[in-house]
Design a protein around this motif. Structure first.
Motif, PDB file in Angstrom:
ATOM      1  N   HIS A 210       0.683  -1.217   0.178  1.00  0.00           N
ATOM      2  CA  HIS A 210      -0.303   0.136  -0.134  1.00  0.00           C
ATOM      3  C   HIS A 210       0.676   1.327   0.195  1.00  0.00           C
ATOM      4  O   HIS A 210       0.550   2.280  -0.394  1.00  0.00           O
ATOM      5  CB  HIS A 210      -0.529   0.312   1.024  1.00  0.00           C
ATOM      6  CG  HIS A 210      -1.102   1.474   1.696  1.00  0.00           C
ATOM      7  ND1 HIS A 210      -3.084   1.259  -0.047  1.00  0.00           N
ATOM      8  CD2 HIS A 210      -1.567   2.406   2.119  1.00  0.00           C
ATOM      9  CE1 HIS A 210      -3.682   2.101   0.870  1.00  0.00           C
ATOM     10  NE2 HIS A 210      -2.437   2.986   1.920  1.00  0.00           N
ATOM     11  N   ALA A 211       1.511   1.906   0.792  1.00  0.00           N
ATOM     12  CA  ALA A 211       2.695   2.216   1.154  1.00  0.00           C
ATOM     13  C   ALA A 211       3.646   2.888  -0.370  1.00  0.00           C
ATOM     14  O   ALA A 211       3.579   3.944  -0.404  1.00  0.00           O
ATOM     15  CB  ALA A 211       3.587   2.301   1.937  1.00  0.00           C
ATOM     16  N   ALA A 212       3.317   1.411  -1.241  1.00  0.00           N
ATOM     17  CA  ALA A 212       4.639   1.444  -2.521  1.00  0.00           C
ATOM     18  C   ALA A 212       3.650   2.021  -3.227  1.00  0.00           C
ATOM     19  O   ALA A 212       4.089   3.344  -4.069  1.00  0.00           O
ATOM     20  CB  ALA A 212       5.111  -0.014  -2.482  1.00  0.00           C
ATOM     21  N   ARG A 213       2.415   1.988  -3.484  1.00  0.00           N
ATOM     22  CA  ARG A 213       1.489   2.430  -4.566  1.00  0.00           C
ATOM     23  C   ARG A 213       1.045   4.073  -4.235  1.00  0.00           C
ATOM     24  O   ARG A 213       1.239   4.732  -4.864  1.00  0.00           O
ATOM     25  CB  ARG A 213       0.120   1.531  -4.252  1.00  0.00           C
ATOM     26  CG  ARG A 213       1.016  -0.106  -4.418  1.00  0.00           C
ATOM     27  CD  ARG A 213      -0.981  -0.566  -5.091  1.00  0.00           C
ATOM     28  NE  ARG A 213      -1.687  -0.430  -5.442  1.00  0.00           N
ATOM     29  CZ  ARG A 213      -2.672  -1.331  -6.587  1.00  0.00           C
ATOM     30  NH1 ARG A 213      -1.855  -1.865  -6.198  1.00  0.00           N
ATOM     31  NH2 ARG A 213      -2.869  -0.924  -8.068  1.00  0.00           N
ATOM     32  N   GLU A 214       1.354   4.193  -2.866  1.00  0.00           N
ATOM     33  CA  GLU A 214       1.211   4.792  -2.462  1.00  0.00           C
ATOM     34  C   GLU A 214       2.079   6.635  -2.834  1.00  0.00           C
ATOM     35  O   GLU A 214       1.214   7.584  -3.538  1.00  0.00           O
ATOM     36  CB  GLU A 214       0.814   5.816  -0.639  1.00  0.00           C
ATOM     37  CG  GLU A 214      -0.300   5.418  -0.287  1.00  0.00           C
ATOM     38  CD  GLU A 214      -1.865   6.085  -0.288  1.00  0.00           C
ATOM     39  OE1 GLU A 214      -1.458   7.634  -0.024  1.00  0.00           O
ATOM     40  OE2 GLU A 214      -2.373   5.832  -1.129  1.00  0.00           O
ATOM     41  N   ALA A 215       3.033   5.739  -3.141  1.00  0.00           N
ATOM     42  CA  ALA A 215       4.328   6.346  -3.270  1.00  0.00           C
ATOM     43  C   ALA A 215       4.767   6.295  -4.706  1.00  0.00           C
ATOM     44  O   ALA A 215       5.620   7.411  -5.146  1.00  0.00           O
ATOM     45  CB  ALA A 215       5.828   6.193  -2.551  1.00  0.00           C
TER      46      ALA A 215
END
Ligand SMILES: CC(C)(COP(=O)(O)OP(=O)(O)OC[C@H]1O[C@@H](n2cnc3c(N)ncnc32)[C@H](O)[C@@H]1OP(=O)(O)O)[C@@H](O)C(=O)NCCC(=O)NCCS
Length: 203
Positions: free
Chosen positions: A151-156
């Motif tokens: 999720h954090a990678a997608r958000e970034a």
């Protein structure tokens, strides 16, 4: 496991004691080349990564106790190079390790002299390390920590995640495969049999 109990703290905002907890967790949980080289080196690695653009990591806690972590980077070699830049400090650390662990030094030399083809796809990030404390494994925390990283990678704004895993790490292989990672390559690195896996999504 009640997921409401689990909380995540970004690597960049970790206090000194939390950063030490993360390094200790890595040291106790994960037999990587870095952990072979000792806790001070691991601690320094995360200290450097904390302030690097392109690094993504967090500590997972339950009621303040460090239970897991994940760390990745779009350029993992960058942190290792920073670690190697302070040659005097590094040499003193390696000298200490050599007494108890000459194998660790040989592995390090091998990795530096024969780096594998672990390139990262354009726009992607490597999930370099993920782990759950031994007392907390098998309670679905690994899945939640991995989901949080995805999720954090997608958000970034990353478009894919790539990682390497050992062939005999059945829990990790199962975790990655059921999260959608596909094997793209199998290879040998020193005495390790490893698998490179990729999770890609459409922008
Ligand atoms: C790999 C690791 C992160 C998994 O975390 P975990 O909290 O123990 O795993 P979870 O409880 O979330 O389980 C995830 C899945 O793996 C399965 N699993 C757990 N142990 C397993 C095993 N020994 N063999 C096969 N599957 C296993 C679980 O059943 C679950 O699948 P399901 O949801 O389909 O039932 C953890 O075991 C760990 O930290 N290992 C040491 C460090 C490491 O190897 N990191 C990965 C390096 S690439």
């Amino acid at each position: 496991m009640n997921s409401a109990l689990l909380s995540f703290t970004d690597l960049k905002t970790l206090e000194a004691d939390q950063l030490s907890a993360l390094a200790s967790l890595h040291y106790a949980t994960m037999p990587t080349l870095l952990s072979e080289l000792g806790l001070p080196l691991l601690h320094r690695y995360y200290q450097l990564a904390q302030h690097q653009a392109g690094c993504l990591g967090f500590l997972a806690t339950i009621n303040g106790e460090a239970v897991g972590w994940a760390f990745g980077s779009k350029n993992p070699g960058m942190v290792t190079r920073l670690l190697a830049a302070d040659r005097v400090w590094l040499a003193s650390q390696l000298a200490k390790v050599f007494v108890n662990n000459p194998k660790g030094i040989l592995l390090l030399a091998g990795a530096l002299l024969m780096p594998g083809d672990n390139s990262i796809p354009e726009g992607g990030i490597e999930l370099t390390y993920i782990g759950i404390g031994r007392n907390w494994q098998g309670k679905q925390l690994g899945r939640q920590v991995l989901d949080h990283f995805i999720h954090a990678a997608r958000e970034a704004g990353y478009s894919s995640i790539i990682l390497s895993v050992e062939e005999d790490n059945s829990s990790a292989l199962h975790l990655y495969a059921t999260a959608g990672f596909k094997t793209i390559r199998q290879y040998k690195e020193g005495s390790y049999h490893r698998r490179r896996m990729l999770l890609q999504w459409m922008p």
